[in-house]
Design a protein around this motif. Structure first.
Motif, PDB file in Angstrom:
ATOM      1  N   MET A 253       0.826  -1.208   0.000  1.00 18.99           N
ATOM      2  CA  MET A 253       0.000   0.000   0.000  1.00 18.99           C
ATOM      3  C   MET A 253       0.844   1.235   0.000  1.00 18.99           C
ATOM      4  SD  MET A 253      -0.194  -1.238   3.735  1.00 18.99           S
ATOM      5  CE  MET A 253       1.419  -1.851   3.642  1.00 18.99           C
TER       6      MET A 253
ATOM      7  N   ARG B 152       0.374   5.113   1.803  1.00 17.38           N
ATOM      8  CA  ARG B 152      -0.554   5.208   2.914  1.00 17.38           C
ATOM      9  C   ARG B 152       0.154   5.772   4.124  1.00 17.38           C
ATOM     10  NH1 ARG B 152      -4.351   0.868   4.957  1.00 17.38           N
ATOM     11  NH2 ARG B 152      -2.729  -0.596   4.361  1.00 17.38           N
TER      12      ARG B 152
ATOM     13  N   LEU C  65      -4.586 -15.317  -1.547  1.00 18.43           N
ATOM     14  CA  LEU C  65      -5.137 -14.078  -2.108  1.00 18.43           C
ATOM     15  C   LEU C  65      -4.589 -12.927  -1.299  1.00 18.43           C
ATOM     16  CD1 LEU C  65      -7.264 -11.576  -1.789  1.00 18.43           C
ATOM     17  CD2 LEU C  65      -7.063 -12.544  -4.065  1.00 18.43           C
ATOM     18  N   THR C  66      -3.953 -12.006  -1.991  1.00 19.67           N
ATOM     19  CA  THR C  66      -3.465 -10.819  -1.318  1.00 19.67           C
ATOM     20  C   THR C  66      -3.439  -9.685  -2.338  1.00 19.67           C
ATOM     21  OG1 THR C  66      -1.659  -9.892  -0.008  1.00 19.67           O
ATOM     22  CG2 THR C  66      -1.047 -11.465  -1.706  1.00 19.67           C
ATOM     23  N   GLY C  67      -3.028  -8.505  -1.924  1.00 10.60           N
ATOM     24  CA  GLY C  67      -3.029  -7.414  -2.892  1.00 10.60           C
ATOM     25  C   GLY C  67      -2.528  -6.104  -2.333  1.00 10.60           C
TER      26      GLY C  67
ATOM     27  N   ARG D 191      -2.986  -1.543  -2.759  1.00  9.16           N
ATOM     28  CA  ARG D 191      -3.675  -0.390  -3.345  1.00  9.16           C
ATOM     29  C   ARG D 191      -2.759   0.243  -4.390  1.00  9.16           C
ATOM     30  NH1 ARG D 191      -6.466   2.370   2.010  1.00  9.16           N
ATOM     31  NH2 ARG D 191      -7.058   0.366   2.896  1.00  9.16           N
TER      32      ARG D 191
ATOM     33  N   VAL E  36      -4.738  -9.083  -6.001  1.00  4.85           N
ATOM     34  CA  VAL E  36      -5.705  -8.059  -6.397  1.00  4.85           C
ATOM     35  C   VAL E  36      -5.041  -6.680  -6.377  1.00  4.85           C
ATOM     36  CG1 VAL E  36      -6.656  -7.853  -4.035  1.00  4.85           C
ATOM     37  CG2 VAL E  36      -7.973  -7.014  -5.976  1.00  4.85           C
TER      38      VAL E  36
ATOM     39  N   ALA F 108      -6.009  -3.359  -5.802  1.00  2.00           N
ATOM     40  CA  ALA F 108      -7.230  -2.934  -5.110  1.00  2.00           C
ATOM     41  C   ALA F 108      -7.575  -1.481  -5.433  1.00  2.00           C
ATOM     42  CB  ALA F 108      -7.068  -3.162  -3.603  1.00  2.00           C
TER      43      ALA F 108
ATOM     44  N   GLN G   9     -10.040   0.348  -3.287  1.00  2.00           N
ATOM     45  CA  GLN G   9      -9.584   0.739  -1.936  1.00  2.00           C
ATOM     46  C   GLN G   9      -8.839   2.069  -1.936  1.00  2.00           C
ATOM     47  OE1 GLN G   9      -7.550  -2.013   0.637  1.00  2.00           O
ATOM     48  NE2 GLN G   9      -9.136  -3.558   0.437  1.00  2.00           N
TER      49      GLN G   9
ATOM     50  N   GLN H 175     -13.064  -6.388   1.112  1.00  2.00           N
ATOM     51  CA  GLN H 175     -11.853  -7.211   1.153  1.00  2.00           C
ATOM     52  C   GLN H 175     -12.214  -8.689   1.376  1.00  2.00           C
ATOM     53  OE1 GLN H 175      -8.452  -5.158   2.571  1.00  2.00           O
ATOM     54  NE2 GLN H 175      -7.527  -6.979   3.474  1.00  2.00           N
TER      55      GLN H 175
ATOM     56  N   ASP I 243     -12.896  -9.973  -1.896  1.00  2.00           N
ATOM     57  CA  ASP I 243     -11.627 -10.261  -2.602  1.00  2.00           C
ATOM     58  C   ASP I 243     -11.147 -11.669  -2.295  1.00  2.00           C
ATOM     59  OD1 ASP I 243     -11.584  -7.589  -3.323  1.00  2.00           O
ATOM     60  OD2 ASP I 243     -10.040  -7.007  -1.870  1.00  2.00           O
ATOM     61  N   ILE I 244     -11.237 -12.008  -1.031  1.00  2.00           N
ATOM     62  CA  ILE I 244     -10.674 -13.282  -0.577  1.00  2.00           C
ATOM     63  C   ILE I 244     -11.611 -14.446  -0.906  1.00  2.00           C
ATOM     64  CG2 ILE I 244      -9.932 -14.593   1.467  1.00  2.00           C
ATOM     65  CD1 ILE I 244      -9.253 -11.762   2.726  1.00  2.00           C
TER      66      ILE I 244
ATOM     67  N   VAL J  96      -4.052 -15.918   3.534  1.00  2.00           N
ATOM     68  CA  VAL J  96      -3.912 -14.484   3.307  1.00  2.00           C
ATOM     69  C   VAL J  96      -2.664 -13.989   4.026  1.00  2.00           C
ATOM     70  CG1 VAL J  96      -5.113 -12.257   3.394  1.00  2.00           C
ATOM     71  CG2 VAL J  96      -6.443 -14.367   3.332  1.00  2.00           C
TER      72      VAL J  96
ATOM     73  N   GLN K 180      -3.601  -5.910   9.038  1.00  2.00           N
ATOM     74  CA  GLN K 180      -4.680  -6.477   8.222  1.00  2.00           C
ATOM     75  C   GLN K 180      -5.412  -7.635   8.918  1.00  2.00           C
ATOM     76  OE1 GLN K 180      -5.512  -5.359   4.811  1.00  2.00           O
ATOM     77  NE2 GLN K 180      -4.440  -3.635   5.734  1.00  2.00           N
TER      78      GLN K 180
HETATM   79  N1  TRP Z   1      -5.919  -3.622   2.331  1.00  2.00           N
HETATM   80  C1  TRP Z   1      -4.713  -4.126   1.763  1.00  2.00           C
HETATM   81  C2  TRP Z   1      -3.626  -3.061   1.967  1.00  2.00           C
HETATM   82  O1  TRP Z   1      -3.923  -1.892   2.024  1.00  2.00           O
HETATM   83  C3  TRP Z   1      -4.804  -4.438   0.287  1.00  2.00           C
HETATM   84  C4  TRP Z   1      -5.785  -5.524   0.002  1.00  2.00           C
HETATM   85  C5  TRP Z   1      -6.917  -5.419  -0.736  1.00  2.00           C
HETATM   86  C6  TRP Z   1      -5.728  -6.883   0.463  1.00  2.00           C
HETATM   87  N2  TRP Z   1      -7.585  -6.574  -0.760  1.00  2.00           N
HETATM   88  C7  TRP Z   1      -6.889  -7.507  -0.056  1.00  2.00           C
HETATM   89  C8  TRP Z   1      -4.825  -7.588   1.258  1.00  2.00           C
HETATM   90  C9  TRP Z   1      -7.185  -8.834   0.253  1.00  2.00           C
HETATM   91  C10 TRP Z   1      -5.122  -8.929   1.540  1.00  2.00           C
HETATM   92  C11 TRP Z   1      -6.282  -9.524   1.043  1.00  2.00           C
HETATM   93  O2  TRP Z   1      -2.483  -3.429   2.021  1.00  2.00           O
END
Ligand code: TRP
Length: 363
Positions: free
Chosen positions: A1, A4, A41-43, A45, A75, A77, A80, A168, A171-172, A180, A186
């Motif tokens: 991210m 942030r 699954l992870t991601g 912004r 993802v 995101a 987000q 989120q 997403d998962i 995750v 998180q």
């Molecule tokens: N919120 C996470 C971050 O800011 C990014 C994110 C979006 C995420 N969807 C997710 C992380 C699903 C783990 C799983 O870093």
């Protein structure tokens, strides 16, 4: 991210952190034995290019899991990004930078699925049934959302900031991710995801398991500080980015804050700036920061900085070369994302069909 401003201070209770930490050790053993049982699954912004903190904190871990044979979904995101700011910024440019960082770091588009929120309608539609499963009071109690809202100062909380942990969860759960990898901040979102999976099964599926409960995999990577000794963040100008050139890296490290003691020692409590530089070099050379400090001894901050620069530039040289090559082939990048989006859409459509079915919404 990237970008942030929220610090990853304590946002979960110590008890739930301890449970997740113990469980993570267990999971690592299972992953080593049966990597095919897991889907990550992870991601991130898409707010800009990634820096060394992201690399050692999460990105390297994803690549490690992928190489161990775990299927990886990432993802981007984009929805987000608009939780806590008024403008979207340069979303498509930021998305491109993020994708370059992923691929240069070793995310393999032939096995991994990289996609963007906004390209997957069925994922977003899961938000509606999922929102019905949590109370407004539960949403307001989320410690990470609270911290993020406080970090925006006077700005009042948007509906999306309040509810993004539910997004989120979509997403998962849309791809039935069961692992995750996350930092401590998180963890509350993984808890929310587990709650939603449980309640969905109970309330709408008569106890059948439509959604399994995913596990958080806590990373034990130490936190790297920026070159001014505060949290590494693009917006503070204290971050070494993966895409930085060797000269930019040298200049940033040359300006790094140190302290008045000539002899270099590894002391994260009393000498956080020096310690973070040592840690950076140690991560890049797979060394112990204490040994690294000993090797510099009384040669002082100048020698420290020269060695850190060399370590960073050496370690990231192949990644940076790949990144430049990849940046020269925008067609390939577009194709990677299109393929990831197509695969995510297929899975999301199947999941939404299952959800419609158990909810008696097939007309
Ligand atoms: N919120 C996470 C971050 O800011 C990014 C994110 C979006 C995420 N969807 C997710 C992380 C699903 C783990 C799983 O870093």
């Amino acid at each position: 991210m990237p970008g942030r401003t929220v610090s990853t201070t304590v946002t979960t209770t110590d008890a739930s952190f301890a449970v997740s930490a113990a469980r993570s050790a267990d999971l690592e053993a299972q992953i080593a034995e049966h990597p095919g049982d897991f889907r990550v699954l992870t991601g991130d912004r898409p707010t800009g290019a990634l820096h060394l903190g992201h690399y050692f904190g999460t990105l390297a871990n994803r690549v490690r899991l992928q190489r161990a044979g775990v299927e990886v979904f990432v993802v981007i995101a984009d929805y987000q990004v608009i939780t806590d700011r008024d403008s979207v910024g340069h979303l498509s440019r930021n998305l491109g930078e993020l994708l370059l960082d992923y691929l240069a770091a070793g995310i393999d588009p032939d096995t991994a699925t990289v996609f963007a929120h906004s390209a997957i309608p069925a994922l977003n539609q899961l938000m509606l049934p999922f929102l019905s499963l949590v109370t407004a009071a539960e949403l307001r109690r989320n410690p990470t959302v609270k911290a993020e809202s406080e970090a925006t100062g006077e700005r009042s909380m948007s509906g999306l900031l309040l509810t993004y942990p539910v997004h989120q969860a979509a997403d998962i759960l849309f791809c039935h991710g069961n692992l995750v990898p996350v930092g401590r901040d998180q963890l509350p979102h993984v808890e929310t995801t587990r709650l939603i999976a449980r309640r969905f099964n109970e309330r709408y599926a008569g106890g059948a398991v439509v959604f399994g409960e995913p596990d958080a995999l806590l990373t034990d990577a130490p936190v790297l500080l920026g070159t001014d000794g505060t949290k590494m963040s693009k917006s503070r100008g204290n971050a070494i980015e993966l895409r930085s050139t060797e000269d930019e890296t040298a200049a940033l490290i040359r300006r790094a804050k140190t302290d008045a003691h000539r002899t270099i020692t590894y002391d994260p409590v009393d000498r956080p700036e020096v310690a973070s530089l040592l840690l950076t070099a140690a991560m890049c050379t797979d060394a112990d920061p204490v040994d690294f400090a000993d090797s510099i001894g009384s040669r002082g901050a100048g020698a420290l900085k020269a060695l850190v620069t060399e370590a960073v530039n050496e370690y990231f040289r192949p990644l940076r070369r790949r990144r430049i090559d990849l940046a020269g082939d925008p067609e390939h990048l577009r194709a990677v994302l299109a393929r990831g989006n197509a695969r995510a859409n297929e899975i999301a459509n199947d999941t939404l069909d299952d959800v419609r079915h158990v909810m008696d919404m097939t007309y």
